[in-house]
Design an enzyme around this catalytic site. Sequence first.
Site, mmCIF file in Angstrom:
data_model
loop_
_atom_site.group_PDB
_atom_site.id
_atom_site.type_symbol
_atom_site.label_atom_id
_atom_site.label_comp_id
_atom_site.label_asym_id
_atom_site.label_seq_id
_atom_site.Cartn_x
_atom_site.Cartn_y
_atom_site.Cartn_z
ATOM 1 N N GLU A 165 0.837 -1.204 0.000
ATOM 2 C CA GLU A 165 0.000 0.000 0.000
ATOM 3 C C GLU A 165 0.871 1.254 0.000
ATOM 4 O OE1 GLU A 165 -3.736 1.396 2.758
ATOM 5 O OE2 GLU A 165 -1.873 0.858 3.774
ATOM 6 N N HIS A 184 2.452 4.701 0.929
ATOM 7 C CA HIS A 184 2.697 5.400 2.191
ATOM 8 C C HIS A 184 3.386 6.730 1.919
ATOM 9 C CE1 HIS A 184 1.541 1.666 4.147
ATOM 10 N NE2 HIS A 184 1.525 2.316 5.285
ATOM 11 N N ASP A 219 3.606 -1.775 5.614
ATOM 12 C CA ASP A 219 2.661 -2.548 6.418
ATOM 13 C C ASP A 219 3.041 -4.009 6.581
ATOM 14 O OD1 ASP A 219 1.172 -0.310 6.843
ATOM 15 O OD2 ASP A 219 -0.515 -0.883 5.566
ATOM 16 N N HIS A 270 -1.803 -3.672 9.139
ATOM 17 C CA HIS A 270 -2.644 -2.954 8.168
ATOM 18 C C HIS A 270 -4.042 -2.815 8.753
ATOM 19 C CE1 HIS A 270 -4.233 -1.671 4.309
ATOM 20 N NE2 HIS A 270 -5.009 -2.720 4.208
ATOM 21 N N GLU A 318 -7.047 -2.274 7.796
ATOM 22 C CA GLU A 318 -8.225 -2.940 7.240
ATOM 23 C C GLU A 318 -8.211 -4.462 7.400
ATOM 24 O OE1 GLU A 318 -7.770 0.974 5.032
ATOM 25 O OE2 GLU A 318 -6.459 -0.575 5.859
ATOM 26 N N HIS A 338 -1.925 7.345 9.153
ATOM 27 C CA HIS A 338 -1.347 6.605 8.029
ATOM 28 C C HIS A 338 -0.171 7.381 7.431
ATOM 29 C CE1 HIS A 338 -1.227 3.955 4.556
ATOM 30 N NE2 HIS A 338 -1.103 5.038 3.800
ATOM 31 N N GLU A 380 4.479 5.454 11.867
ATOM 32 C CA GLU A 380 4.970 4.595 10.786
ATOM 33 C C GLU A 380 6.296 5.111 10.232
ATOM 34 O OE1 GLU A 380 1.434 2.094 8.783
ATOM 35 O OE2 GLU A 380 1.547 4.173 8.083
#
Length: 247
Positions: free
Chosen positions: A26, A28, A37, A112, A114, A167, A172
Site C-alpha cells: 500500500e 505510504h 505494512d 494494516h 483494514e 497513516h 509509521e
Amino acid sequence: MSEMTWKEYDQRVERVPVFIPVGSTEQHGPGLPMNVDFVIPTEFSERTAERVDGIVAPTIHYGAKSQPGSGGGSEFVGTTSVHGGTLRRQIQDVIGDLERDGAMKIVFFNGHYENEYPIREAIDRHIEDGTRATFIIASWWDLLSPSLRDEIFEEIPGGFPGWEKEHAGVIETALMRHFRPELVREDEIVDDEADRTPSHIVKPAPRETVSDSGVFYRATYGTADVGRRVVDDVTDTLVSAIEKEFA
C-alpha cells in the site's frame, strides 16, 4: 519458518508460539516504500519471537482493500489489495495447515488497519469447525501504551489524530526510520492531510477527503528515536501477553 527444514520445524512447532505477520502492499506517501505494512509486523514478530523462543511464519504481503480514509485507497498507483473474503480464506487455510502440523499457540501480528476483521472472522470460523489451538490477534497500534503515545504526540501540533489518520504519519515513519532507514526517502518526507475529514464515509471518496501526497499527518516528526521507543514498548507488551495467554 521458511529457513528451517521440515524436521527442524517438526521438532519445535508443538511447543512454541508461531507468529504470522499480516500486512499489505500500500502507498505510504512519497517518503516511505509500499512495504511499510508488512515490514513493521515482520520486524516486531521477529524481535518478539527471539524473546519467547517462537517461530515466525512467512508474512502475508497483500492485505484487505485499502480504504480512502485510512490508507488512501486504490486511487493511488501501486496499492495492491485483496477482498476481505479472499484474505479470510487464505488465513483459514494457513491456520488449518499449522494446526495439522501441531501448532497450538498462534499469534497473528497485524500491520494494516483494514485487516483486523478478516483475521478475526477467519479465526472465528476455524473455531466453529473445532480447534485445539489458542490464538492471539494483535495490531501494533493497539499495543502501544497510552502514556507513551501521549508523550510522543504532546509536542506535535494537532496532537494525536486517531490511528486511522496516522497513516504514513508520525509512528509509521518513526518505525521505518528505526527498522529500515535505507528504505526511507528522507528528502521526500512531508507533512500533509486531507482538506476535509468527514465523520461519515462517502463512496466513491470525494477528492478533497484524501491528501494529494498519501500522507495523512505529520510524518516529519517521526524520528528514529521515537521508533526505538515504540518498538521497546510494543514488544514488551506483546511478550507479556504471550507469557500470560500461553501459560
